[in-house]
Each structure stands twice: as C-alpha cells, then as structure tokens.
Scaffold this motif. Structure first.
Motif, mmCIF file in Angstrom:
data_model
loop_
_atom_site.group_PDB
_atom_site.id
_atom_site.type_symbol
_atom_site.label_atom_id
_atom_site.label_comp_id
_atom_site.label_asym_id
_atom_site.label_seq_id
_atom_site.Cartn_x
_atom_site.Cartn_y
_atom_site.Cartn_z
ATOM 1 N N PHE A 120 -6.673 -3.603 -0.314
ATOM 2 C CA PHE A 120 -6.784 -2.800 0.905
ATOM 3 C C PHE A 120 -7.680 -3.473 1.934
ATOM 4 C CE2 PHE A 120 -4.883 0.678 -1.460
ATOM 5 C CZ PHE A 120 -4.124 1.295 -0.483
ATOM 6 N N GLN A 159 -7.460 2.048 5.627
ATOM 7 C CA GLN A 159 -7.290 3.043 4.567
ATOM 8 C C GLN A 159 -8.469 3.071 3.590
ATOM 9 O OE1 GLN A 159 -5.063 5.277 4.542
ATOM 10 N NE2 GLN A 159 -3.076 4.501 5.119
ATOM 11 N N ASP A 197 -4.817 -3.599 4.462
ATOM 12 C CA ASP A 197 -4.786 -2.300 5.142
ATOM 13 C C ASP A 197 -6.197 -1.712 5.178
ATOM 14 O OD1 ASP A 197 -3.783 -0.077 6.390
ATOM 15 O OD2 ASP A 197 -2.577 0.617 4.696
ATOM 16 N N ASP A 205 3.611 3.969 1.707
ATOM 17 C CA ASP A 205 3.611 4.669 2.992
ATOM 18 C C ASP A 205 2.951 6.023 2.776
ATOM 19 O OD1 ASP A 205 4.099 5.280 5.629
ATOM 20 O OD2 ASP A 205 6.133 5.994 5.239
ATOM 21 N N SER A 207 0.819 -1.211 0.000
ATOM 22 C CA SER A 207 0.000 0.000 0.000
ATOM 23 C C SER A 207 0.853 1.262 0.000
ATOM 24 C CB SER A 207 -0.931 0.018 1.214
ATOM 25 O OG SER A 207 -0.183 0.083 2.410
#
Length: 120
Positions: free
Chosen positions: A50, A57, A54, A10, A8
C-alpha cells in the motif's frame, strides 16, 4: 524476497464505520455469555504494498487495525497480534492476501501463543 503483484482491489476504507466494530463486540459478548473461549488473530495489512501502490489507503487501514486492537483490549479477550507481518517483504500474494510465507509467519505467532499459554 520479491513482492508479488500488488492489487489493492476496488474498495474504500471506513475506519469510523461503527457498525463493523459493534458486530465484533456482539460476537465477543455472545462468546462470553456462552462460555466460549475464543482467541482472535489480528491480521496484517500489506503495508509495503500500500505504501508503494496506494498510499492514500494506508492510514485508514492502519487505523482500523488500531481500532480493532483497542476493542480487543477493552473487551479483555485474548488475541494474537500479527500486524507486524504487514511490514515483511514477500509476505503477500496481492494487496490484501498473505501468501504461504505470510501464513508461515502468522502460524509461528499462533504456535508461540499456544506454547506460552500452555506454560502459564
């Protein structure tokens, strides 16, 4: 299709960063003033990647997409919505970049837009 390695990057997502939307509004305004016919492509977010790697996000990224879509609609400009490619397994190289399959799917949307516009 198997999804590529998810990276993903930074970065932080700021869906309320108004200056970014203002930049886009100004670009649209300049195009209209200069009678430049422009068609935007609203690109996809790697939703599957995502959601797995993650997920915190994802809501912000989807909000940015929605904000840009609304901006285009409010400005009355043509755009090709390719956001659904973000739900296609195997369409991304990493967290942010589509691969050749993703590019193929987006190019089909562009082709369909052009064919439809020519038939109006």
């Amino acid at each position: 299709a198997r999804d590529a390695h998810f990276d993903s990057g930074d970065f932080d997502v700021y869906p309320d960063a108004e200056y970014r939307y203002e930049e886009l509004r100004k670009m649209i305004e300049i195009c209209k003033l200069r009678h430049v016919e422009i068609v935007f492509v609203l690109g996809p977010v790697n939703e599957l990647g995502f959601a797995k790697a993650d997920p915190k996000q994802l809501p912000g990224l989807l909000q940015v997409q929605d904000n840009v879509r609304q901006l285009f609609e409010n400005a009355g400009v043509d755009f090709i919505d390719a956001t659904d490619v973000g739900k296609v397994s195997g369409a991304f190289l990493d967290g942010q970049h589509h691969n050749s399959y993703g590019a193929f799917l987006i190019s089909k949307k562009i082709k369909n837009y052009v064919l439809e516009k020519n038939n109006r």
